[in-house]
Design a protein around this motif. Structure first.
Motif, PDB file in Angstrom:
ATOM      1  N   THR A 336       0.847  -1.188   0.000  1.00 38.42           N
ATOM      2  CA  THR A 336       0.000   0.000   0.000  1.00 38.42           C
ATOM      3  C   THR A 336       0.888   1.247   0.000  1.00 38.42           C
ATOM      4  O   THR A 336       2.076   1.184   0.308  1.00 38.42           O
ATOM      5  CB  THR A 336      -0.897   0.040   1.262  1.00 38.42           C
ATOM      6  N   THR A 337       0.287   2.378  -0.330  1.00 37.90           N
ATOM      7  CA  THR A 337       1.007   3.643  -0.185  1.00 37.90           C
ATOM      8  C   THR A 337       1.098   3.968   1.304  1.00 37.90           C
ATOM      9  O   THR A 337       0.074   3.942   1.997  1.00 37.90           O
ATOM     10  CB  THR A 337       0.255   4.774  -0.911  1.00 37.90           C
ATOM     11  N   PRO A 338       2.292   4.221   1.848  1.00 39.78           N
ATOM     12  CA  PRO A 338       2.419   4.445   3.299  1.00 39.78           C
ATOM     13  C   PRO A 338       1.823   5.783   3.732  1.00 39.78           C
ATOM     14  O   PRO A 338       2.534   6.785   3.858  1.00 39.78           O
ATOM     15  CB  PRO A 338       3.937   4.388   3.536  1.00 39.78           C
ATOM     16  N   ASP A 339       0.514   5.779   3.977  1.00 32.95           N
ATOM     17  CA  ASP A 339      -0.194   7.009   4.339  1.00 32.95           C
ATOM     18  C   ASP A 339      -0.443   7.144   5.840  1.00 32.95           C
ATOM     19  O   ASP A 339      -0.638   8.251   6.338  1.00 32.95           O
ATOM     20  CB  ASP A 339      -1.555   7.071   3.631  1.00 32.95           C
ATOM     21  N   LEU A 340      -0.478   6.016   6.554  1.00 30.77           N
ATOM     22  CA  LEU A 340      -0.948   6.046   7.935  1.00 30.77           C
ATOM     23  C   LEU A 340      -0.077   6.948   8.819  1.00 30.77           C
ATOM     24  O   LEU A 340      -0.605   7.695   9.650  1.00 30.77           O
ATOM     25  CB  LEU A 340      -0.990   4.617   8.503  1.00 30.77           C
ATOM     26  N   TYR A 341       1.230   6.889   8.644  1.00 30.65           N
ATOM     27  CA  TYR A 341       2.127   7.719   9.454  1.00 30.65           C
ATOM     28  C   TYR A 341       1.771   9.197   9.303  1.00 30.65           C
ATOM     29  O   TYR A 341       1.714   9.942  10.289  1.00 30.65           O
ATOM     30  CB  TYR A 341       3.580   7.471   9.042  1.00 30.65           C
ATOM     31  N   HIS A 342       1.523   9.630   8.073  1.00 30.26           N
ATOM     32  CA  HIS A 342       1.218  11.037   7.824  1.00 30.26           C
ATOM     33  C   HIS A 342      -0.170  11.403   8.353  1.00 30.26           C
ATOM     34  O   HIS A 342      -0.362  12.482   8.903  1.00 30.26           O
ATOM     35  CB  HIS A 342       1.306  11.329   6.333  1.00 30.26           C
ATOM     36  N   ILE A 343      -1.145  10.490   8.194  1.00 33.69           N
ATOM     37  CA  ILE A 343      -2.497  10.750   8.701  1.00 33.69           C
ATOM     38  C   ILE A 343      -2.474  10.924  10.216  1.00 33.69           C
ATOM     39  O   ILE A 343      -3.190  11.765  10.781  1.00 33.69           O
ATOM     40  CB  ILE A 343      -3.449   9.605   8.304  1.00 33.69           C
ATOM     41  N   LEU A 344      -1.620  10.125  10.876  1.00 33.28           N
ATOM     42  CA  LEU A 344      -1.529  10.186  12.335  1.00 33.28           C
ATOM     43  C   LEU A 344      -0.609  11.320  12.817  1.00 33.28           C
ATOM     44  O   LEU A 344      -0.411  11.465  14.027  1.00 33.28           O
ATOM     45  CB  LEU A 344      -1.001   8.854  12.875  1.00 33.28           C
ATOM     46  N   LEU A 345      -0.070  12.098  11.846  1.00 29.21           N
ATOM     47  CA  LEU A 345       0.891  13.160  12.186  1.00 29.21           C
ATOM     48  C   LEU A 345       2.024  12.584  13.018  1.00 29.21           C
ATOM     49  O   LEU A 345       2.329  13.014  14.139  1.00 29.21           O
ATOM     50  CB  LEU A 345       0.190  14.301  12.939  1.00 29.21           C
ATOM     51  N   GLY A 346       2.647  11.574  12.427  1.00 31.85           N
ATOM     52  CA  GLY A 346       3.687  10.827  13.136  1.00 31.85           C
ATOM     53  C   GLY A 346       4.838  11.662  13.634  1.00 31.85           C
ATOM     54  O   GLY A 346       5.429  11.361  14.684  1.00 31.85           O
ATOM     55  N   ASP A 347       5.184  12.701  12.906  1.00 33.36           N
ATOM     56  CA  ASP A 347       6.292  13.551  13.361  1.00 33.36           C
ATOM     57  C   ASP A 347       6.020  14.140  14.740  1.00 33.36           C
ATOM     58  O   ASP A 347       6.945  14.412  15.514  1.00 33.36           O
ATOM     59  CB  ASP A 347       6.531  14.690  12.360  1.00 33.36           C
ATOM     60  N   GLN A 348       4.723  14.326  15.054  1.00 32.79           N
ATOM     61  CA  GLN A 348       4.355  14.903  16.344  1.00 32.79           C
ATOM     62  C   GLN A 348       3.974  13.837  17.371  1.00 32.79           C
ATOM     63  O   GLN A 348       4.270  13.980  18.563  1.00 32.79           O
ATOM     64  CB  GLN A 348       3.159  15.859  16.176  1.00 32.79           C
TER      65      GLN A 348
END
Length: 557
Positions: A336-348
């Motif tokens: 899949t396209t790795p979207d979950l990290y960005h949706i969850l605002l992983g950097d924060q």
């Protein structure tokens, strides 16, 4: 007049659209035919034909009005109503449900076990709760009986025949017409008094008693025979309460009856689960058995094509389980396209020292040790590493990754990678496969859609449970045609989320599924799936119904 009643015959074309294939059944009021849709080749419908007469026409029109108000996987969808022709015959075009009524099942197989009857009762409670909630006013079925309940080809319960249904009007002292079937009709129904939700619950108790007793109804003195000894006391107590003569002594709501049935089933489910966890050494079952600590419920979520909303649906399902306090894990799988990290605002929000599980499993000999868990309430997030691909990902990696999950439910987002060989074993072992479709003609016309349809068709042939989730099921001109083009009726329909809610979530840095304006929409739409997960995981509400807990949780989030 007989000629008019015989108007529909195999080969005839009704309304220049419905080609009659044959007779499905008939009764005193009319007949039901199987028809194929000339506009949508391969799509079949059930067409009810009622004999001439004002009363019969009103009965069919009433059923059409009632079902047209409803949208629930436990009910047959109505797509067309054809008014009376020159002969006075009218027709109702409905979803064709392939399966058998409970009466047919009972006649062919004899008494039904408590485990199966209890499951049927729970599903009926969910349908009744939907009807009794009121859209815009409560609907009372008034003729719940074994011949009006079907088990479709997937084993789902479907409630049919709404000719006797009525809208409940508070304050009325009596019904206009006395209807029902002896043995299943409630005392107040037989006496011509006002019927309400408790009337259907009485009939539910009568149906369960009928199934467990092998088809025995009331005795001549009005009493019912004893249930088999195999039916546990807890179950007998629930049925006895449903069958109380006085409505005030019964369960007052379908949700209460559902919770009681779940509680009565729990000891049986726990015993069955314990039996499954202790297979005989050396047997095939022992070799293929799941690790006792692995998820009790494995749900694969994927889109018909990329962009159908698989990740959104997976997150929505996860947050509904969070609201019910059911621990679970959401895994985003390679392919899949790795979207979950960005949706969850992983950097924060990713925990310090977090190591991506997919990498620890695939890139280290023996799998390595993962870092800290990324947990939000009762949800554990397992995203792919953003902006990085995996050189190695196969079925062994997938199995090893899943073996590390210790929570009761695992939701696996595979995007639209249905044909990825690495997912073969996950799909084979999934308890439930959710196919997310959206109405975009561009998506439906892709070659990817055809390939994925073919893959899922093969899984269906292997008796995998596959349910369709219709995403963005907003009202538009082609909506009915879109829904009819799907291979079967959607199990759930997720509405279009208001853009204002989407923007608010983005700017606040919060999950869309947790927004107060969105969460209730999602939990209502996904109710059938959530109920299955709760039943599988043995997570029943002790004192409050699960849906009352959900509503309460929605207010607190």
């Amino acid at each position: 007049m007989r000629e008019a009643c015989d108007f529909l015959q195999p080969g005839r074309l009704l309304e220049n659209r419905y080609r009659i294939l044959g007779l499905l059944g008939q009764g005193g009021m009319g007949r039901v035919f199987l028809a194929e849709d000339e506009r949508l080749p391969g799509k079949k419908w059930a067409i009810k034909e009622l004999k001439p007469g004002p009363a019969q026409r009103e009965l069919l029109a009433k059923e059409a009005r009632v079902l047209a108000e409803c949208s629930h996987p436990g009910l047959a969808a109505v797509t067309d109503f054809i008014p009376a022709n020159a002969h006075g015959v009218c027709y109702l075009v409905m979803e064709f449900i392939q399966g058998h009524t409970l009466l047919q099942v009972l006649r062919e197989k004899g008494p039904i076990s408590w485990a199966k009857a209890g499951g049927i009762g729970i599903e009926l409670c969910q349908v009744l709760a939907y009807l009794h909630e009121g859209r815009p006013v409560p609907i009372i079925h008034r003729d719940l009986k074994p011949s009006n309940v079907m088990l479709d080809e997937n084993g789902r319960v479907r409630l049919i025949d709404f000719g006797t249904a009525r809208h409940y009007h508070q304050g009325a002292n009596a019904d206009t017409v006395r209807l029902g079937t002896l043995g299943f009709a409630s005392p107040e129904q037989l006496l011509g008094r006002q019927t309400d939700a408790r009337t259907d619950l009485y009939a539910l108790g009568a149906v369960l008693h009928f199934l467990l007793a092998g088809g025995n109804r009331q005795l001549p003195d009005g009493e019912r025979g004893a249930l088999p000894e195999e039916v546990p006391p807890e179950a007998q107590a629930v049925i006895a309460k449903l069958l109380e003569e006085e409505p005030s002594r019964r369960f007052q709501r379908a949700e209460e009856a559902e919770a009681a049935l779940r509680a009565a089933l729990l000891p049986h489910e726990q015993a069955a689960a314990a039996h499954k966890r202790t297979p005989v050494a050396g047997t095939t079952h022992a070799k293929n058995a799941r690790n006792p600590s692995s998820p009790q419920m494995r749900i694969v979520v994927g889109g018909l094509t990329g962009g159908s909303g698989a990740t959104f649906t997976a997150i929505a399902l996860a947050r509904c389980l969070h609201a019910l306090a059911l621990p679970h894990t959401l895994l985003e799988l390679p392919g899949t396209t790795p979207d979950l990290y960005h949706i969850l605002l992983g950097d924060q929000h990713a925990p310090k020292g977090y190591r991506y599980w997919t990498e620890s499993v695939c890139l280290r000999p023996g799998g390595g040790e993962p870092g800290k868990e990324w947990v939000s309430g009762h949800t554990e997030w397992v995203p792919l590493a953003p902006n990085r691909g995996l050189e190695k990902w196969d079925s062994a990696c997938a199995k090893q990754l899943l073996g590390r999950i210790i929570r009761p439910a695992a939701i696996m987002d595979i995007g639209s990678a249905w044909t990825n060989p690495a997912h073969e074993e996950l799909l084979a072992e999934a308890d439930l496969i959710l196919l997310v479709c959206d109405p975009s003609p561009l998506h439906l016309s892709r070659g990817e859609a055809a390939r994925n349809w073919g893959r899922l068709g093969k899984l269906k042939q292997k008796n995998r449970r596959i349910e369709i989730i219709a995403n963005k099921a907003v009202g538009f001109k082609g909506k009915q045609e879109w829904l009819e083009s799907l291979p079967e009726r959607p199990f759930c329909q997720i509405p279009e989320i208001p853009s204002s809610a989407v923007l608010s979530a983005l700017w606040q840095g919060k999950l869309l599924a947790d927004q107060p304006a969105v969460h209730p929409l999602l939990r209502t739409a996904l109710e059938p799936v959530i109920s299955m997960i709760l039943a599988k995981c043995g997570h029943s509400g002790q004192r409050r119904s699960i849906w009352r807990r959900l509503r309460t949780a929605g207010k607190q989030d």
